[in-house]
Enzyme design. Structure first.
Site, PDB file in Angstrom:
ATOM      1  N   SER A 220       0.809  -1.238   0.000  1.00 17.90           N
ATOM      2  CA  SER A 220       0.000   0.000   0.000  1.00 17.90           C
ATOM      3  C   SER A 220       0.836   1.280   0.000  1.00 17.90           C
ATOM      4  O   SER A 220       0.412   2.294   0.532  1.00 17.90           O
ATOM      5  CB  SER A 220      -0.956   0.048   1.200  1.00 17.90           C
TER       6      SER A 220
ATOM      7  N   GLY B  37       1.670   2.698  -2.769  1.00 22.37           N
ATOM      8  CA  GLY B  37       1.310   3.438  -3.984  1.00 22.37           C
ATOM      9  C   GLY B  37       2.200   3.111  -5.166  1.00 22.37           C
ATOM     10  O   GLY B  37       2.530   3.986  -5.960  1.00 22.37           O
TER      11      GLY B  37
ATOM     12  N   GLU C  68       5.604 -15.518  -2.847  1.00 21.07           N
ATOM     13  CA  GLU C  68       4.799 -15.580  -4.065  1.00 21.07           C
ATOM     14  C   GLU C  68       5.396 -14.825  -5.246  1.00 21.07           C
ATOM     15  O   GLU C  68       5.219 -15.217  -6.377  1.00 21.07           O
ATOM     16  CB  GLU C  68       3.396 -14.980  -3.827  1.00 21.07           C
TER      17      GLU C  68
ATOM     18  N   CYS D 282     -25.449   0.250 -12.026  1.00 18.91           N
ATOM     19  CA  CYS D 282     -25.551  -1.208 -12.001  1.00 18.91           C
ATOM     20  C   CYS D 282     -26.560  -1.644 -10.937  1.00 18.91           C
ATOM     21  O   CYS D 282     -27.755  -1.468 -11.147  1.00 18.91           O
ATOM     22  CB  CYS D 282     -24.172  -1.839 -11.816  1.00 18.91           C
ATOM     23  N   LEU D 283     -26.120  -2.142  -9.789  1.00 21.96           N
ATOM     24  CA  LEU D 283     -27.086  -2.488  -8.744  1.00 21.96           C
ATOM     25  C   LEU D 283     -27.926  -1.265  -8.367  1.00 21.96           C
ATOM     26  O   LEU D 283     -29.106  -1.389  -8.042  1.00 21.96           O
ATOM     27  CB  LEU D 283     -26.347  -3.017  -7.508  1.00 21.96           C
ATOM     28  N   GLY D 284     -27.339  -0.093  -8.426  1.00 27.34           N
ATOM     29  CA  GLY D 284     -28.053   1.144  -8.110  1.00 27.34           C
ATOM     30  C   GLY D 284     -29.203   1.389  -9.079  1.00 27.34           C
ATOM     31  O   GLY D 284     -30.285   1.842  -8.700  1.00 27.34           O
TER      32      GLY D 284
ATOM     33  N   HIS E  81     -21.052   0.346 -16.051  1.00 32.72           N
ATOM     34  CA  HIS E  81     -20.190   1.050 -15.084  1.00 32.72           C
ATOM     35  C   HIS E  81     -19.434   2.178 -15.791  1.00 32.72           C
ATOM     36  O   HIS E  81     -18.297   1.972 -16.224  1.00 32.72           O
ATOM     37  CB  HIS E  81     -19.197   0.073 -14.451  1.00 32.72           C
TER      38      HIS E  81
ATOM     39  N   GLU F 172     -17.975   4.625 -14.573  1.00 33.36           N
ATOM     40  CA  GLU F 172     -16.802   5.108 -13.819  1.00 33.36           C
ATOM     41  C   GLU F 172     -15.484   4.555 -14.346  1.00 33.36           C
ATOM     42  O   GLU F 172     -14.444   5.195 -14.203  1.00 33.36           O
ATOM     43  CB  GLU F 172     -16.958   4.795 -12.326  1.00 33.36           C
TER      44      GLU F 172
END
Ligand code: GLN
Length: 540
Positions: A18, A20, A152, A385-387, A511, A513
């Site tokens: 995390s 970035g 990994e 979508c679900l919205g 979507h 976005e």
């Protein structure tokens, strides 16, 4: 300018996750593009899942969907937003995909009796895919997922080491992103974690060319010198990556630190200085303290804003298009399942209400209550979508005499399945990669809000869902004022619904976005923020 071969920039991460890495790589990509180079990107993810499509959003954050229907890492979203590229399934792979391919080849007998091993078989598979992503590009940025030292990611690092040797030293460099913490008790920036993580890289045969240090303050020259000395890099190649107020300032900040100059020099290239005026404008628009709108996002993954990454960015882009700041308030729909009035109070000062995508029953009734509030209080509403599905359910229940209307995802026995599975989806048992995924065309009705936003009739947007608007209810809903204004021309599936009697009420099955960019805000987000701004100013 003609390059015979692509040059490779491998980006590794050390010390912690995390930090970035994806953003840093994306910002560097933007700088190199601004210097006239043709850049592409590749993200290699170490996990064994074939793709992140089946992972819980709480663990993985957003699943980014490409035009060709791949479910990929959210870093691809950063890449599309920072670079002028449209990614495909070639731009992201996982260990799961690599092992899957190697095992299939082994079963087919492609390895001619050899013992199949990590080196060379797995590493060759990785190298082949890196080369495939590089085709036709001046530069390929390769982000190695995970943190150096993880078990990994070892095959990826080994493949990168081999590949850099194969292409020669002027054609591949390694950038290592580390963390330089400020220890308050000692009042000092600490370089030891960086030293250790560079040692871990050296153990596997990789000497970083450039070290990018994530910090909360600029690194003084003596700290840079220390890192340079211990890690065998020139002091000019120790770069500060300070926390940014807005991520879109990152290309400018890294340029000021000399990152792109150092990369160009290390790769022995001669290219023009970058033109960063477009990024300067974006930062200016993001930070200017003019008007502000408050958008309430009523969803269920609200604890982890990472799962709505592209959505957050797209809303900010909508602000850039309207020269206003967009304040995002996340509201957990599950908390309001039984208390619509408490939800109403929370939503009272929203200038716009957005219900995003999601899966499963949890929180649904809260989202439906949010739609109702937006419809009745005439607050601009955007359902994604679900919205959009929730908006159809709410409208059917409230205005089309369909009490208990629902999606068959949430109530298999509903008397009014206004949202249901397409015939083709009914027999699908696999959960992975089995949704309607990727780009589909949509025809917009002239005069609709969507048409006004896009300024054209035929659009293409990305999908990721199983359930669809049930066309058996189309007429009934239209008679009551909810119109299907966008339809897929090949399948006849409803993609956009609107309520013309409301100031701005738009639901989309796709979507949008995913395709919004700071340098090219998405038309629907621009229109939604515009409508919210109008509502705030009392002009709607
Ligand atoms: N759960 C819904 C479906 O599968 C919506 C999915 C989404 O919002 N991405 O159709």
């Amino acid at each position: 300018m003609v390059y015979k071969h692509t040059k490779f920039i491998f980006v590794t991460g050390g010390v912690a996750s995390s930090l970035g890495k994806g953003l840093t790589a994306a910002a560097l990509g933007a700088l190199l593009e601004a210097r006239g180079l043709n850049v592409s990107v590749l993200k290699m993810d170490p996990y064994i899942n074939v793709d992140p499509g089946t992972m819980n959003p709480f663990q993985h954050g957003e699943v980014f969907v490409t035009d060709d229907g791949a479910e990929t890492d959210l870093d691809l979203g950063h890449y599309e937003r920072f670079l002028d590229i449209t990614t495909t399934r070639k731009n992201n792979f996982t260990s799961g995909q690599i092992y899957d391919a190697v095992i299939k080849k082994e079963r087919r007998g492609d390895y001619l009796g050899a013992t199949v091993q990590v080196i060379p078989h797995v590493t060759n598979e990785i190298k082949d895919r890196i080369m495939a992503a590089a085709e036709g590009r001046d530069i390929l940025l390769v982000e190695v997922g995970g943190t150096v030292g993880d078990i990994e990611s070892l095959p990826f690092l080994e493949a990168a080491r081999q590949l850099s040797f194969d292409v020669g030293e002027d054609n591949a460099i390694f950038i290592h992103l580390t963390f330089v913490p400020f220890i308050a008790a000692a009042s000092e920036l600490k370089t030891k974690p960086t030293q250790h993580s560079v040692k871990a890289l050296l153990e596997i045969g990789i000497q970083p060319d450039i070290i990018v240090c994530r910090t909360d303050r600029p690194l003084p020259q003596d700290v840079k010198k220390k890192i340079a000395l211990f890690c065998n890099v020139r002091v000019g190649r120790v770069i500060t990556a300070e926390d940014q107020r807005t991520i879109y300032n990152l290309p400018l900040a890294l340029h000021a630190e000399g990152l792109d100059d150092q990369v160009i020099e290390a790769l022995k290239m001669w290219v023009k200085k970058p033109d960063l005026s477009a990024w300067e404008k974006v930062v200016h628009e993001t930070e200017r303290p003019s008007d502000e709108v408050r958008i309430a996002i009523v969803g269920k993954y609200t604890d982890l804003v990472e799962s709505y990454k592209s959505l957050n960015e797209a809303l900010k882009h909508g602000g850039i298009a309207n020269e206003c700041r967009v304040r995002l308030d996340y509201i957990d729909s599950e908390k309001f399942e039984d208390d619509a009035s408490a939800l109403g109070e929370l939503l009272a000062d929203a200038d716009g209400i957005l219900v995003p995508g999601g899966f499963g029953h949890r929180g649904i009734e809260g989202k439906i209550a949010a739609v109702r509030h937006a419809r009745e209080a005439r607050i601009p509403f955007f359902g994604i979508c679900l919205g959009m599905q929730c908006a159809v359910i709410e409208y059917a229940r409230a205005l089309a005499d369909c009490a208990r209307a629902n999606s068959t995802e949430f109530d298999a026995d509903t008397p009014h399945p206004v949202i249901h599975l397409m015939e083709a989806q009914k027999g699908v048992a696999d959960k992975g990669g089995s949704m309607r995924l990727g780009a589909y065309d949509c025809n917009l009705q002239p005069e609709s809000l969507a048409y006004q936003a896009y300024g054209k009739r035929l659009i293409s947007e990305r999908h990721r869902h199983r359930f669809e608007f049930n066309n058996a209810y189309r007429e009934r809903l239209a008679e009551r004022g909810m119109i299907a204004t966008g339809v897929n021309p090949d399948l006849g599936l409803v993609e956009v619904i609107e309520v013309p009697a409301h100031p701005w009420f738009v639901g989309v099955q796709f979507h949008p976005e995913y395709k919004s960019r700071p340098l090219a805000p998405h038309p629907l987000f621009a229109a939604f923020v515009r409508a919210s701004l109008d509502k705030k100013r009392g002009s709607r």
